[in-house]
Design a protein around this motif. Structure first.
Motif, PDB file in Angstrom:
ATOM      1  N   CYS A  91       0.838  -1.350   0.072  1.00 56.36           N
ATOM      2  CA  CYS A  91       0.009   0.260   0.127  1.00 56.36           C
ATOM      3  C   CYS A  91       0.919   1.305   0.106  1.00 56.36           C
ATOM      4  CB  CYS A  91      -0.994   0.173   1.648  1.00 56.36           C
ATOM      5  SG  CYS A  91      -2.262  -1.389   1.145  1.00 56.36           S
ATOM      6  N   GLU A 106       2.220   1.877  -3.508  1.00 63.28           N
ATOM      7  CA  GLU A 106       1.478   2.075  -4.903  1.00 63.28           C
ATOM      8  C   GLU A 106       1.234   3.181  -4.377  1.00 63.28           C
ATOM      9  OE1 GLU A 106      -0.124   1.387  -7.645  1.00 63.28           O
ATOM     10  OE2 GLU A 106       1.416   0.088  -6.885  1.00 63.28           O
ATOM     11  N   ILE A 107       0.825   3.909  -3.157  1.00 67.59           N
ATOM     12  CA  ILE A 107       0.615   5.045  -3.099  1.00 67.59           C
ATOM     13  C   ILE A 107       1.721   6.594  -3.117  1.00 67.59           C
ATOM     14  CG2 ILE A 107       1.376   6.158  -0.562  1.00 67.59           C
ATOM     15  CD1 ILE A 107      -2.422   6.640  -2.237  1.00 67.59           C
ATOM     16  N   ALA A 116      -5.552   3.606   2.413  1.00 64.21           N
ATOM     17  CA  ALA A 116      -5.552   4.455   1.405  1.00 64.21           C
ATOM     18  C   ALA A 116      -5.680   5.562   0.875  1.00 64.21           C
ATOM     19  CB  ALA A 116      -6.029   3.110  -0.034  1.00 64.21           C
ATOM     20  N   LEU A 137      -8.499   5.271  -5.957  1.00 67.56           N
ATOM     21  CA  LEU A 137      -7.158   4.521  -5.440  1.00 67.56           C
ATOM     22  C   LEU A 137      -7.773   2.620  -5.356  1.00 67.56           C
ATOM     23  CD1 LEU A 137      -7.628   6.942  -2.481  1.00 67.56           C
ATOM     24  CD2 LEU A 137      -5.995   6.640  -4.094  1.00 67.56           C
ATOM     25  N   VAL A 146      -4.305   0.912  -4.668  1.00 61.79           N
ATOM     26  CA  VAL A 146      -4.000   0.499  -3.167  1.00 61.79           C
ATOM     27  C   VAL A 146      -4.575   0.475  -2.196  1.00 61.79           C
ATOM     28  CG1 VAL A 146      -2.764   2.191  -1.426  1.00 61.79           C
ATOM     29  CG2 VAL A 146      -3.655   3.447  -3.818  1.00 61.79           C
ATOM     30  N   ARG A 152      -4.259  -3.950  -2.722  1.00 57.20           N
ATOM     31  CA  ARG A 152      -3.558  -4.443  -2.150  1.00 57.20           C
ATOM     32  C   ARG A 152      -3.035  -4.525  -0.844  1.00 57.20           C
ATOM     33  NH1 ARG A 152       0.455  -3.537  -6.704  1.00 57.20           N
ATOM     34  NH2 ARG A 152       2.080  -5.206  -5.109  1.00 57.20           N
TER      35      ARG A 152
END
Ligand code: DP6
Length: 400
Positions: A82, A85-86, A135, A148, A151, A154
């Motif tokens: 997470c 990814e963010i 997220a 999102l 995010v 995941r």
């Protein structure tokens, strides 16, 4: 010297969702891509929610996270996925020429504190609300405005559905990179105001087989699961969306029960078998069918996730009688006055005809308590700085 104030601290809340067309099985475990689409109802945050504060500061030396007041291992792969990814989305935004000051925080470490107002890992979808909240909150901190789903997904697949209020579908997508595996609102929370949700808590203990491990074994061993994903769910998704759009309660209720039953059938078809339902769960199933048969129409529906708690759907004018029926079949042991939490439900007497139809040996204490709630909105930002779970030093406040 006291550390500097965190540069950015944001606090958000996110809801629990309950699937009426179930997600069970991944085609890609790393990217958390499902083998079928799913559809859920977002529950109201007045009763069930996760609250998360995320803060970044140049004084922080490492990423840290506290869940319900206890520090957790930030190296957990899902949490790392997470965060990665963010931060990737935030970098993408900055390189697109958007010089938002929040993007500066990319080089800073983040502290996160999160609390649930309901028992964690008791089959009440705490991971969905938790990762959706993570997220959403990180997106505010880093100024990310794009979708999102990836995010949240995941962290936990079903979490992407908690990013929206009302009725939400998670489209499985077709691409290998998962870019089209996204959540989308089917109808807003205001769409079906009469719909009510009762959570019958039968056990507040941690579950035996987690969803991730359970669905992996199902994918590997259950021919019924493959059949379900390929030949059953596509038509059910379309039919469920229609029931929601047209507020067709009997249609919605029957499909919800059938899909829950099929999910649990795939669990039994898994080898070694998985069983999430308890004797009390099965008694609730029986009670719902008797109740509906007595009325000659489908007025109540059950659904069960990876645990024995029942989630029941009904229209608001059915709720008092159904709650009386639950009390009749599962007399509260000691906490009679605390049996019902959440939305108020007026007590009504149960007719002798219905009592006769229910015709079961009462199971005292089988249902520990009921949470009465309704359809609710998606994640919210809390503007009040007092809501922050982290203090100015970036550590959890004593109450958090
Ligand atoms: C039975 O989203 O918890 O609740 O992606 O492995 O974290 P992971 O699984 P998770 O699975 C939820 C399964 C379910 C059905 C549903 O919510 O659709």
């Amino acid at each position: 010297m006291a550390p500097e104030k965190p540069v950015v601290a944001v606090t958000c809340t996110a809801p629990v969702n309950i699937a009426v067309i179930k997600y069970w099985g991944k085609r890609d475990e790393d990217l958390v891509l499902p083998i079928n689409s799913s559809l859920s109802v977002t529950l109201h945050q007045d009763q069930l929610k996760t609250t998360t504060t995320a803060a970044i500061s140049k004084d922080f030396t490492e990423d840290r996270i506290w869940l319900n007041g206890r520090e957790e291992d930030v190296e957990q792969p899902r949490l790392q996925a997470c965060l990665r990814e963010i931060r990737r989305l935030a970098r993408k935004r900055r390189s697109a020429g958007d010089e938002d000051p929040a993007a500066l925080g990319l080089s800073y470490k983040v502290h996160v504190a999160s609390v649930n107002n309901f028992p964690t890992a008791a089959g009440l979808a705490s991971s969905a609300a938790g990762y959706a909240c993570l997220a959403y909150t990180l997106a505010q901190v880093y100024g990310v405005e794009s979708d999102l789903s990836e995010v949240a997904r995941r962290g936990s697949g079903s979490a992407c559905r908690s990013l929206y209020g009302g009725f939400v579908e998670w489209q499985m997508g077709e691409r290998a990179d998962g870019k089209d595996s996204i959540a989308r609102q089917v109808a807003p929370e205001s769409h079906w105001p009469e719909l009510r949700v009762l959570i019958l808590v039968v056990s507040a203990e941690k579950k035996l087989t987690g969803s991730t491990a359970g669905m992996r074994t199902s994918v590997e061993t259950s021919p019924l699961l493959r059949f379900r994903a390929e030949s059953v769910v596509p038509a059910r998704m379309a039919e469920m969306a229609r029931c929601v759009r047209e507020r067709d309660f009997p249609g919605f209720a029957q499909l919800t029960m059938k899909d829950s039953n099929q999910f649990h059938a795939t669990c039994l078809d898994t080898f070694p078998p998985i069983s999430y339902l308890s004797d009390t769960s099965r008694r609730v199933v029986h009670l719902v069918h008797r109740f509906n048969a007595h009325h000659g129409q489908t007025k109540v529906a059950y659904t069960f996730d990876a645990g024995p708690n029942a989630v029941v759907f009904a229209l608001h004018d059915t709720v008092p009688e159904f709650v009386a029926a639950v009390r009749h079949c599962f007399p509260p042991e000691s906490n009679g006055d605390k049996f019902l939490k959440g939305l108020p439900v007026p007590p009504v007497p149960l007719s002798d005809e219905l009592k006769a139809v229910l015709d079961v040996d009462p199971t005292p204490g089988g249902v520990k308590y009921i949470i009465a709630t309704q359809v609710g909105p998606g994640p919210q930002i809390l503007e009040d700085p007092h809501a922050h779970l982290l203090g100015p030093d970036g550590l959890p406040k004593p109450a958090a």
